[in-house]
Design an enzyme around this catalytic site. Structure first.
Site, PDB file in Angstrom:
ATOM      1  N   LYS A 146      65.905 115.229   2.950  1.00 49.48           N
ATOM      2  CA  LYS A 146      64.609 116.630   1.952  1.00 49.48           C
ATOM      3  C   LYS A 146      63.713 116.910   3.559  1.00 49.48           C
ATOM      4  CE  LYS A 146      62.525 118.374  -1.556  1.00 49.48           C
ATOM      5  NZ  LYS A 146      63.126 118.704  -2.326  1.00 49.48           N
ATOM      6  N   ASP A 186      68.420 117.354  -3.250  1.00 46.13           N
ATOM      7  CA  ASP A 186      67.866 118.411  -4.544  1.00 46.13           C
ATOM      8  C   ASP A 186      69.367 119.498  -4.678  1.00 46.13           C
ATOM      9  OD1 ASP A 186      66.647 120.199  -2.612  1.00 46.13           O
ATOM     10  OD2 ASP A 186      64.849 120.958  -3.492  1.00 46.13           O
ATOM     11  N   ASP A 235      75.377 107.465  -8.114  1.00 45.79           N
ATOM     12  CA  ASP A 235      75.544 107.140  -9.123  1.00 45.79           C
ATOM     13  C   ASP A 235      76.404 108.685  -9.864  1.00 45.79           C
ATOM     14  OD1 ASP A 235      74.253 104.577  -9.678  1.00 45.79           O
ATOM     15  OD2 ASP A 235      73.473 104.984 -11.499  1.00 45.79           O
ATOM     16  N   TYR A 249      63.527 101.221   0.101  1.00 42.90           N
ATOM     17  CA  TYR A 249      63.633 100.371  -0.825  1.00 42.90           C
ATOM     18  C   TYR A 249      62.854  98.788   0.038  1.00 42.90           C
ATOM     19  CZ  TYR A 249      66.787 101.144  -4.335  1.00 42.90           C
ATOM     20  OH  TYR A 249      68.005 101.460  -5.313  1.00 42.90           O
ATOM     21  N   ASP A 282      71.250 105.803  -3.780  1.00 43.51           N
ATOM     22  CA  ASP A 282      71.799 104.875  -4.959  1.00 43.51           C
ATOM     23  C   ASP A 282      71.988 106.405  -5.945  1.00 43.51           C
ATOM     24  OD1 ASP A 282      70.927 103.198  -6.951  1.00 43.51           O
ATOM     25  OD2 ASP A 282      69.451 103.874  -7.140  1.00 43.51           O
TER      26      ASP A 282
HETATM   27  C1  IPM Z   1      73.310  99.589  -7.129  1.00 46.80           C
HETATM   28  C2  IPM Z   1      72.287  99.141  -7.629  1.00 46.80           C
HETATM   29  C3  IPM Z   1      71.134  98.463  -7.063  1.00 46.80           C
HETATM   30  C4  IPM Z   1      69.901  99.296  -6.093  1.00 46.80           C
HETATM   31  C5  IPM Z   1      70.333  97.677  -8.103  1.00 46.80           C
HETATM   32  C6  IPM Z   1      70.155  96.781  -9.383  1.00 46.80           C
HETATM   33  C7  IPM Z   1      68.828  96.931  -7.290  1.00 46.80           C
HETATM   34  O1  IPM Z   1      71.064  99.871  -9.024  1.00 46.80           O
HETATM   35  O2  IPM Z   1      73.603  99.197  -5.959  1.00 46.80           O
HETATM   36  O3  IPM Z   1      72.908 100.982  -7.005  1.00 46.80           O
HETATM   37  O4  IPM Z   1      69.078 100.499  -6.490  1.00 46.80           O
HETATM   38  O5  IPM Z   1      70.777  99.310  -5.033  1.00 46.80           O
HETATM   39 MG    MG Z   2      72.312 102.075  -8.248  1.00 43.91          MG
END
Ligand code: IPM
Ligand code: MG
Length: 354
Positions: free
Chosen positions: A189, A221, A249, A138, A245
């Protein structure tokens, strides 16, 4: 306690309004809190021409904690990259040194049917993902787009971690594991990438200081697969920025709705930014349909982690549980037989059960 309040974009202002009502209950009872509002993301661009304007920087640097709604919206997608709302979020993380991102994936028993997985696979789920937030691909340099010496366009990012960055996030993760089931899974990884082979080596070294914690390692993975196959094998997961990240999710969806999940991003002094794990949901913005519970639960995390007020945090969480048990649901977690409520009505219910 000085709290910077950043409603942000999309549904941000609506969900923040409900969290503020809940905090207001505590303040009216004598909890000492001062709030200052500032724009971030698209709202920052609209007001000051920058996603993390100086005005907001000043307020956030002076605050003990930051409560954030969400940033982003289609109207900002065509802006130059440095002006986009997402840059505001990355900017504040870096500026305040918020390297430790805690993303709990907890399934409220009342919502076991909201998950796309079978209830027996997810019932009782309680995972804490610890994501490193200010390093990795990042922020690594060099980065960018260019024309190479053969005249072809190319783009690159750099995956990089320093030893101190890995050590400090490992300490946070082991510390959290010590307060939970004492199981930590480090995700890497290491079979392909030196950066994460190095990560693994450092985590193993830090583990010597936490002999009670059972440390395991998993390739990213496989971790993605195991989260779906048998998520209850996990207690605490620690991983780098990009893997975290993606996996956070994925883990959030195990719980049925990303609209339920809070998060905390902490620096070395426990200053924190607290925000729901979901985004700004432009499609439902301004319609009073959003689920405010993730933001309300983020306010609870703020009380717990930055202000060390476990009682106030538990009280908010208890109020949320009661409201769910009573059958109140926003659209994202609605099922037949339940009582459908708007964003502000959900706020009413939580305030009432406080
Ligand atoms: C998160 C989001 C952010 C990230 C984006 C919006 C920059 O996806 O907080 O997980 O990738 O960190
Ligand atoms: Mg995210």
């Amino acid at each position: 306690m000085k709290i910077a309040v950043l409603p942000g974009d999309g549904i941000g202002p609506e969900i923040i309004a409900q969290a503020m009502r809940v905090l207001e209950v505590l303040r009216s009872e004598g909890l000492n809190m001062e709030f200052e509002e500032a724009p971030l993301g698209g709202a920052g661009y609209d007001a000051y021409g920058a996603p993390y304007p100086e005005f907001t920087q000043k307020i956030c640097r002076a605050a003990d904690a930051v409560l954030l709604g969400a940033v982003g919206g289609p109207q900002y997608d065509t802006l130059d990259r440095p002006l986009r709302p997402e840059r505001g979020l990355l900017g504040i993380r870096k500026d305040l040194g918020l390297f430790a991102n805690l993303r709990p994936a907890v399934l409220f028993p009342e919502l076991a049917n909201a998950s796309t997985l079978k209830p027996e696979v997810v019932a009782g789920l309680d995972i804490m993902i610890v994501r490193e937030l200010t390093g990795d691909i990042y922020f690594g340099q060099p980065r960018g787009m260019r024309v190479n010496d053969k005249g072809e366009r190319e783009a690159l990012n750099t995956m990089i971690y320093t030893e101190s960055e890995v050590r400090r996030i490992a300490h946070v993760a082991f510390g959290i594991a010590m307060k939970r089931q004492k199981k930590l899974c480090s995700v890497d990884k290491a079979n392909v990438l030196e950066t994460t082979e190095f990560w693994k080596e450092i985590v193993i070294d830090v583990a010597k200081e936490y002999p009670q914690v059972q440390l395991t390692h998993m390739y990213v993975d496989n971790a993605a697969m195991q989260l779906i196959r048998n998520p209850k094998q996990f207690d605490v997961i620690v991983t780098g920025n990009i893997f975290g990240d993606i996996l956070s999710d994925e883990a959030s969806m195990l719980t049925g709705s990303i609209g339920m999940l809070a998060s905390a991003s902490l620096n070395e002094t426990k200053k924190g930014l607290y925000e729901p794990a979901h985004g700004s949901a432009p499609d439902i913005a301004g319609k009073n349909l959003a689920n405010p519970l993730a933001t309300i639960l983020s306010a609870a995390m703020m009380l717990r982690y930055t202000f060390n007020n476990e009682a106030a945090a538990a009280r908010i969480e208890g109020a949320v549980k009661k409201v769910l048990a009573a059958g109140y649901r926003t659209g994202d977690i609605f099922e037949a037989g339940m009582k459908k409520v708007s964003c502000s009505e959900m706020g009413d219910q939580v305030v009432a059960s406080m």
